[in-house]
Enzyme design. Sequence first.
Site, PDB file in Angstrom:
ATOM      1  N   SER B  66       0.830  -1.198   0.000  1.00 14.94           N
ATOM      2  CA  SER B  66       0.000   0.000   0.000  1.00 14.94           C
ATOM      3  C   SER B  66       0.870   1.255   0.000  1.00 14.94           C
ATOM      4  O   SER B  66       0.569   2.238  -0.675  1.00 14.94           O
ATOM      5  CB  SER B  66      -0.927  -0.011   1.218  1.00 14.94           C
ATOM      6  OG  SER B  66      -1.928   0.970   1.081  1.00 14.94           O
ATOM      7  N   HIS B 104      -2.785  13.329   1.956  1.00 17.99           N
ATOM      8  CA  HIS B 104      -3.515  12.264   2.632  1.00 17.99           C
ATOM      9  C   HIS B 104      -2.531  11.644   3.618  1.00 17.99           C
ATOM     10  O   HIS B 104      -1.445  11.224   3.228  1.00 17.99           O
ATOM     11  CB  HIS B 104      -3.984  11.235   1.594  1.00 17.99           C
ATOM     12  CG  HIS B 104      -4.640  10.033   2.194  1.00 17.99           C
ATOM     13  ND1 HIS B 104      -5.912  10.069   2.717  1.00 17.99           N
ATOM     14  CD2 HIS B 104      -4.195   8.765   2.362  1.00 17.99           C
ATOM     15  CE1 HIS B 104      -6.227   8.869   3.172  1.00 17.99           C
ATOM     16  NE2 HIS B 104      -5.206   8.059   2.977  1.00 17.99           N
ATOM     17  N   LYS B 109       4.996   9.648   9.064  1.00 16.40           N
ATOM     18  CA  LYS B 109       6.220   9.204   8.402  1.00 16.40           C
ATOM     19  C   LYS B 109       6.023   9.148   6.882  1.00 16.40           C
ATOM     20  O   LYS B 109       6.937   9.466   6.115  1.00 16.40           O
ATOM     21  CB  LYS B 109       6.579   7.806   8.933  1.00 16.40           C
ATOM     22  CG  LYS B 109       8.057   7.477   8.886  1.00 16.40           C
ATOM     23  CD  LYS B 109       8.315   6.177   9.657  1.00 16.40           C
ATOM     24  CE  LYS B 109       9.408   5.367   8.985  1.00 16.40           C
ATOM     25  NZ  LYS B 109       9.531   4.013   9.567  1.00 16.40           N
ATOM     26  N   LYS B 113       8.084  11.013   3.840  1.00 19.88           N
ATOM     27  CA  LYS B 113       8.588  10.287   2.671  1.00 19.88           C
ATOM     28  C   LYS B 113       8.048  10.875   1.380  1.00 19.88           C
ATOM     29  O   LYS B 113       8.751  10.974   0.376  1.00 19.88           O
ATOM     30  CB  LYS B 113       8.140   8.815   2.734  1.00 19.88           C
ATOM     31  CG  LYS B 113       8.991   7.947   3.619  1.00 19.88           C
ATOM     32  CD  LYS B 113       8.547   6.487   3.474  1.00 19.88           C
ATOM     33  CE  LYS B 113       9.066   5.695   4.664  1.00 19.88           C
ATOM     34  NZ  LYS B 113       8.709   4.280   4.593  1.00 19.88           N
TER      35      LYS B 113
END
EC number: 2.3.3.10
Lengths: 317, 317
Positions: B66, B104, B109, B113
């Site tokens: 995901s 979203h 973390k 990224k």
Amino acid sequence: ICTDSAVYADGPARPTGGAAAVAMLIGPDAPIAFESKLRGSHMAHVYDFYKPNLASEYPVVDGKLSQTCYLMALDSCYKTLCNKYKKLEGKQFSISDADYFVFHSPYNKLVHKSFARLLFNDFVNNASSIDEAAKEKFAPFASLTGDESYASRDLEKVAQQVAKPFYDTKVQPATLIPKQVGNMYTASLYAAFASLLHNKNSSLDGKRVMMFSYGSDSTATMFSLRLREGQQPFSLSNIATVMNVQRSLSQGMSCLQKKFVDLMQLMEHRYGGKDFVTSKDCSLLAPGTYYLTEVDSKYRRFYSKKESENGKLANGH
Amino acid sequence: ICTDSAVYADGPARPTGGAAAVAMLIGPDAPIAFESKLRGSHMAHVYDFYKPNLASEYPVVDGKLSQTCYLMALDSCYKTLCNKYKKLEGKQFSISDADYFVFHSPYNKLVHKSFARLLFNDFVNNASSIDEAAKEKFAPFASLTGDESYASRDLEKVAQQVAKPFYDTKVQPATLIPKQVGNMYTASLYAAFASLLHNKNSSLDGKRVMMFSYGSDSTATMFSLRLREGQQPFSLSNIATVMNVQRSLSQGMSCLQKKFVDLMQLMEHRYGGKDFVTSKDCSLLAPGTYYLTEVDSKYRRFYSKKESENGKLANGH
């Protein structure tokens, strides 16, 4: 494109299952046009048909309640439509003001009842479609409450008697496919309408068609279509030719009850299931059809596509 | 109004569950306006998060997949958006061309990224946001394939290092609510955006905000908002005042893990179930809330409504 399918648990409702699809091409200058001001809708929160058991494909259905809900929705939509017509045209609408009536058609008996119900509405509205003889026949039922009128077998009988001559000209031409195929759910109304195009294509120019769409649990709309012959390739005659209803009906296949029951049992087993591959036999599928080949251990689904004849997709004609 | 809820089976994913709703008032002369030409979308058929077991409320989730799907969707949307910008403005888009980036936010973390990933995209695009020092840092990763770049921890580390100063000004102001509340699913992006309004309301006039919306299995859009202070009552300052984020956050309630697990077990038991009544305790519900009281033997559902304070519906302020 609209479609659904309905299958029922073993029992009296099973033969009322069905599946069908309707594809509609929407564009300007159509030979089949909405009369968008002439429309009545109805919604109700009712438990006539629903699918509460998420692990099963089978619905819970209350056939008797569903029929009453259908007739109540019909009355309500017709009332709204008549009110709108009165505002627009300054007079009472009656079944004489449309050339054809097309119904969502789970079974033909309900179509008979429904059209008869419109005649009873016309009587209550003192509308022009009801002559003196009909008035006399309906008179004993004039004081029934709504609920009583849905329950009265005598009223049903009298209404169908009064409706008979109108039914033959205004409804019967729109019953062929549903009668031959059975319940078609989402596509039902449009299959009935296709029957009308098939039966009357060359004589439909200028005609008004009232359509009654119903979905359980419960949403309904009665809306009016105005037809004109139109230009090639979208003329009514050509649409009827391309649909080729007679050929499609003649290609129906029969299936032994035992085989159908076996297939239902396989579907029950596989519905929501995982870790299986399907039969490699796709002989009954039309060329170009996508079909499920496998559901793996993580429930992921895999599909294949049946080879098309001549490498081209069939397009129905 | 958009909402959903996600609960997970007992195991490592359970703490990532969540539920939230966002209500958006849409109208003319809005202080928050789409720049509708600046938009990139991406769709893919992937099994990163799905609900194949219809008898259970719990999804099947592949967390690692995901995350990769999210980053691939981000790259794809950013690429499309950059191409559109180039056509419109005649130059390369970079993160310098927007004031804020809102993501979203399933967990913070991933937001780090993701923003770092945009910097890497800017490097690949030779965009103006990448100075000589940053170019040198990214250089060893210039020849990575897409898949390699998603897997490279070293690239991730370097990209976050390069992104750090930009992150603090362009991203951090839009992280408060998701960090405090956790995964909010459908409402996640808008909760992040609400954080920005809360933190920066008086200084947002004229600012461009890039929004990245993602839904598993998988659909994503990056789109641009242009803000202006606007007129009362729909000024950004007043929106921030009315939202009163600080008060809402301070009203959070904690729940012992054991109680949560017990409630999950009750829900598992009742999901799709019938023939039960619910607890009469609605002390935790906001006034005016509708709540389930009973599911009868035919799966029919019954609801009640909690009394409103002063007989009036609460409207949040």
